[in-house]
Design a protein around this motif. Structure first.
Motif, short mmCIF file in Angstrom:
data_model
loop_
_atom_site.label_atom_id
_atom_site.label_comp_id
_atom_site.label_asym_id
_atom_site.label_seq_id
_atom_site.Cartn_x
_atom_site.Cartn_y
_atom_site.Cartn_z
N VAL A 121 0.81 -1.19 0.11
CA VAL A 121 0.03 -0.03 0.02
C VAL A 121 1.09 1.36 0.01
CG1 VAL A 121 -2.11 -0.85 1.13
CG2 VAL A 121 -0.03 -0.23 2.60
N ASN A 122 0.22 2.47 -0.21
CA ASN A 122 1.12 3.77 -0.45
C ASN A 122 1.36 3.77 0.89
OD1 ASN A 122 1.52 6.54 -0.35
ND2 ASN A 122 0.68 6.41 -2.32
N ALA A 242 -2.66 8.03 -6.22
CA ALA A 242 -3.17 6.60 -6.98
C ALA A 242 -1.99 6.34 -7.79
CB ALA A 242 -4.47 6.98 -7.32
N ASP A 244 1.06 6.25 -7.74
CA ASP A 244 2.55 5.71 -7.14
C ASP A 244 2.52 4.40 -7.93
OD1 ASP A 244 4.37 4.81 -5.72
OD2 ASP A 244 2.94 3.83 -4.19
N THR A 246 4.31 1.74 -7.62
CA THR A 246 4.46 0.41 -6.94
C THR A 246 3.08 0.01 -6.55
OG1 THR A 246 6.65 1.10 -6.06
CG2 THR A 246 5.41 -0.63 -4.85
N THR A 247 2.29 0.71 -6.33
CA THR A 247 0.90 0.18 -5.51
C THR A 247 -0.21 0.55 -6.66
OG1 THR A 247 0.89 2.59 -4.42
CG2 THR A 247 1.74 0.68 -3.32
N SER A 248 0.14 0.75 -8.03
CA SER A 248 -0.86 0.72 -8.97
C SER A 248 -0.68 -0.04 -10.08
CB SER A 248 -0.93 2.16 -9.58
OG SER A 248 0.29 2.61 -10.20
N CYS A 262 -11.24 3.31 -7.47
CA CYS A 262 -10.91 4.54 -6.58
C CYS A 262 -12.07 5.35 -6.48
CB CYS A 262 -9.85 5.28 -7.14
SG CYS A 262 -7.97 4.07 -6.62
N ILE A 283 -7.97 4.69 -2.11
CA ILE A 283 -6.68 4.28 -2.65
C ILE A 283 -6.20 3.01 -1.86
CG2 ILE A 283 -4.54 5.17 -3.11
CD1 ILE A 283 -5.71 8.12 -3.68
N LEU A 284 -6.17 3.26 -0.56
CA LEU A 284 -5.63 2.05 0.16
C LEU A 284 -6.19 0.94 -0.17
CD1 LEU A 284 -5.05 3.86 3.80
CD2 LEU A 284 -3.35 2.92 2.08
N ASN A 287 -5.29 -0.22 -3.49
CA ASN A 287 -3.80 -0.82 -3.47
C ASN A 287 -3.89 -2.24 -3.46
OD1 ASN A 287 -2.44 2.06 -1.79
ND2 ASN A 287 -2.86 1.79 -3.88
N VAL A 290 -4.27 -4.54 -6.33
CA VAL A 290 -3.53 -4.35 -7.52
C VAL A 290 -2.80 -5.83 -8.13
CG1 VAL A 290 -0.98 -3.51 -8.19
CG2 VAL A 290 -2.79 -2.13 -7.20
#
Lengths: 309, 445
Positions: A121-122, A242, A244, A246-248, A262, A283-284, A287, A290
């Motif tokens: 997660v972000n 959103a 980011d 790594t987390t999208s 989202c 967003i969390l 995440n 994903v």
């Protein structure tokens, strides 16, 4: 005596962008929103940013030193996390709380999961969620021009539509809220920088914001879709959180699905949830989907009729 | 209007300016010539000469009985000095025939044009192409006579000449199209006699407008009705076989299929040019056009050199180094092979000699994948390099195969764009060769 030649597998040239330059451009794109925050909320906002960035970088350095890992603080990703966390905090937040939230974001959310590229997660958003549940009062204390007040979305939730700031104030950011989220104009400028430099594509921010506009209009939210998308942390979340990497999701198709999710969650939380705002949690939650989205949105291999996987 | 192209791909800097306007210069070697016996894809040759033999220009030095092979011919006249191991561009020592040049350039008298070649039986062409030692000069060095002999049940509808030259820096194909377009056009029209149902297509990337114009006007002058020039979008790897076929014919084919399965045969411009020379002028494959360039080279040039010439001589002819090179590459920067030494001979696959300085050669260390997805967008094959890379590193070769890893064409697009500088292409080479080795092992059992 001739110098020895380097021998390696091709390709032998490389695109100019590396992780550090990407992160540097994200920081540059965040700068307008930060300046707006300092302009509207005073120099304390700048101090909060400094505390968060420093705490993030130091905690990453200390963790990597203790864990005997390669030090990667130079890639600037911790600085981006720190700045994003600061943008999600009220300007009046006690410094020590901001520091603890930063340490949580870097150590627990990022490093416990394997560091850059591995967190699920972000980090900045998870750090913020941790702070809201730990210190609910200081985390929702909004002041503007020295006066405490509610955020526009909280006013909508409470039904006090008469005191709602005008659309212009909302656009430039002259409303109560977190340090970096209020100025839609500054955030859009940042979006333009990211698009121009090819750091992100339009997919996630545009789909996310459009979904919120359409759904809040359909659900008949009182302030109207234009007001709805500029209020709260939607622009900050859609453009900077959103997206980011790594987390999208990694494919464009996956990113559209992710952004739709989202947008739906944000609209639902704003309309039916207990919170006035819903960007962080939307967003969390997305995440966490994903890996699943990535699994079902693989590109088609050249020459193959069906999808692989 | 959007020009024909393919999905994915990248846009590396062209860097072709240094040699784009330089005429092809003939270079005659000073020292001995070294002829590796393995110069084609498939079965390597065995020497057919002995130490001390006098050889003529165009005489066979090595040959093989195998179908997938092409003979190695002497590019000069002289004496066989030795048959020994010498370092080749692969960085290993291989069997080579070494010829001492007598500087007489006395040609083997058996080489002559095919009589009345324009009306001769096209089967004669195939024999001539093999005897002339012609292989794919694009770099893959597949024996051309084999390529031109597809299974009889495959109808060839497109004979595509690859003038894309999408590798940065390199200009040898571009120059050839500008300087000898008639020969390329004639070569193609001769080859079309082998495939009566095929149309001839010359695919050229749109960054070579003069080459496009020159080829177009030559074809118009000659009145070749079945031949067209197709300008293509400037995108790497436009010249890859699969990408070029997709752009020209809108067809895709799976990894186990061949171009002939979708009715295509692709030949590099120099290959077609050399075919014309062999058939119409009695000139076998003795030379190669090579772009010598890179930031470290004093005077970049396009050279026509006899095969077997030492790369050191060529670099010296180009004024040597003006800056310290850290990497020297045989071929282009995207798919070329980095060399351990410049004391190696030019072979049929050498398209360029590239000397890169420290500021250009990419020598940064790997860092962690940040899942940005650039590699996925860049992969022309629709693969997910960021997913495949950890599979190879964890030695999950089964997973690598199942995730499509064997489709990789090693174009280098993923590694080029990766901001974490992960050695993606390199890991897929490893994955592919390991899977192939495992398959061979399983087949033996």
């Amino acid at each position: 005596m001739e110098r020895l030649l380097a021998v390696s597998s091709s390709p032998h040239i490389h695109a100019p962008q590396d992780t550090r330059t990407i992160m540097a451009w994200v920081l540059a794109a965040l700068a307008p929103a930060g300046l707006a925050g300092i302009y509207f909320f005073g120099f304390r906002a700048a101090a909060v940013m400094a505390v968060c960035i420093a705490s993030c970088k130091i905690s990453e350095y200390v963790w990597q030193k203790l864990a005997k890992q390669a030090i990667t603080v130079g890639d600037l990703s911790a600085a981006v996390t720190g700045l994003l966390l600061a943008y999600n905090l009220p300007p009046t937040i006690p410094f020590w709380m901001a520091a603890v939230g930063s340490v949580f974001a870097i150590i627990v959310v990022k490093q416990f999961f394997g560091g850059i590229g591995c967190n699920i997660v972000n980090p900045a958003l998870a750090g913020r969620a941790f702070m809201i549940s730990s210190w609910p009062v200081p985390m929702t204390l909004w002041t503007l021009d020295g006066v405490s007040g509610a955020t526009p979305l909280a006013m909508i939730k409470a039904g006090s539509m008469d005191n709602l700031p005008g659309l212009y104030d909302l656009f430039i950011g002259h409303v109560g809220g977190c340090i970096g989220e209020t100025s839609a104009a500054a955030l859009l400028l940042g979006f333009a920088i990211l698009l121009y430099k090819g750091i992100i594509s339009w997919h996630i921010p545009t789909v996310y914001i459009a979904t919120v506009a359409v759904l809040t209009a359909i659900m008949g939210r009182p302030a109207g879709p234009l007001y709805e998308i500029m209020a709260g942390g939607l622009f900050l979340g859609a453009i900077f959180m959103a997206t980011d990497y790594t987390t999208s999701p990694m494919t464009k198709k996956g990113q559209v699905i992710f952004a739709l999710g989202c947008g739906i969650l944000t609209s639902l939380i704003r309309t039916f949830g207990g919170y006035p705002e819903g960007v962080s949690y939307s967003i969390l939650i997305m995440n966490l989907t994903v890996p699943l989205i990535d699994k079902f949105t693989k590109p088609r291999i050249f020459g193959e009729v069906k999808k692989h996987g | 209007m959007k020009l024909p192209s393919f999905w994915g791909g990248i846009h590396p800097p062209q860097k072709k300016d240094a040699t784009a306007d330089k005429k092809i210069e003939r270079y005659l070697p000073k020292g001995e010539l070294v002829f590796p016996m393995a110069q084609n894809l498939g079965v390597p040759c065995q020497p057919v000469v002995k130490k001390g033999d006098r050889v003529l220009m165009g005489q066979k030095l090595g040959d093989s009985e195998a179908f997938v092979s092409a003979p190695v011919l002497s590019s000069v006249s002289g004496t066989v000095k030795d048959i020994a191991l010498r370092m080749t561009s692969a960085g290993i020592y291989e069997d080579c025939v070494i010829v001492e040049n007598d500087n007489l350039y006395e040609k083997d008298p058996s080489w002559a044009p095919i009589e009345n070649y324009a009306e001769a039986d096209p089967k004669e062409y195939l024999k001539r192409i093999r005897e002339a030692g012609i292989v794919g000069f694009g770099g893959a060095t597949f024996p051309t006579a084999v390529k031109l002999s597809p299974p009889p049940d495959r109808v060839i509808r497109w004979l595509i000449v690859n003038g894309v030259e999408c590798e940065p820096y390199i200009n040898c194909d571009n120059r050839l199209m500008l300087e000898e377009p008639e020969k390329i056009a004639e070569g193609l029209s001769l080859l079309l006699r082998l495939f009566p149902e095929a149309q001839g297509v010359i695919g050229i990337e749109n960054n070579k407008p003069y080459a496009i114009k020159t080829m177009q006007s030559v074809i118009a002058e000659r009145g070749d009705s079945g031949i067209s020039v197709v300008p293509l979008e400037v995108k790497y790897p436009q010249g890859a076989e699969k990408m070029l076929i997709e752009a020209v014919t809108k067809q895709e084919y799976i990894v186990t299929a061949l171009p002939a399965d979708v009715g295509c045969i692709i030949l590099n411009v120099r290959t077609v040019h050399q075919i014309r020379e062999a058939i119409a002028a009695g000139e076998p494959a003795l030379t190669r056009i090579i772009t010598v360039t890179g930031e470290a080279v004093a005077e970049p040039k396009n050279l026509l050199v006899p095969l077997g010439t030492s790369m050191r001589e060529m670099i010296e002819f180009c004024g040597g180094f003006k800056e310290q090179p850290v990497k020297i590459i045989s071929g282009g920067p995207m798919m070329g092979v980095s060399l351990r030494s410049i004391d190696i001979p030019v072979v049929k696959s050498t398209s360029g000699i590239l000397a890169l300085t420290a500021s250009v050669a990419h020598l940064a260390p790997e860092s962690a994948c940040i899942r940005c997805g650039r590699c996925i967008e860049g992969c022309p094959m629709g693969l997910m390099p960021s997913v495949l890379n950890p599979l190879v590193l964890m030695r999950d070769y089964k997973g690598f195969e199942e995730t499509g890893g064997m489709n990789c064409i090693e174009c280098g697009s993923c590694s080029y764009v990766c901001p974490a500088n992960r050695h993606l292409t390199q890991s897929f080479r490893d994955g592919k060769s390991t899977v192939m080795a495992m398959r061979r092992k399983a087949a033996v059992k």
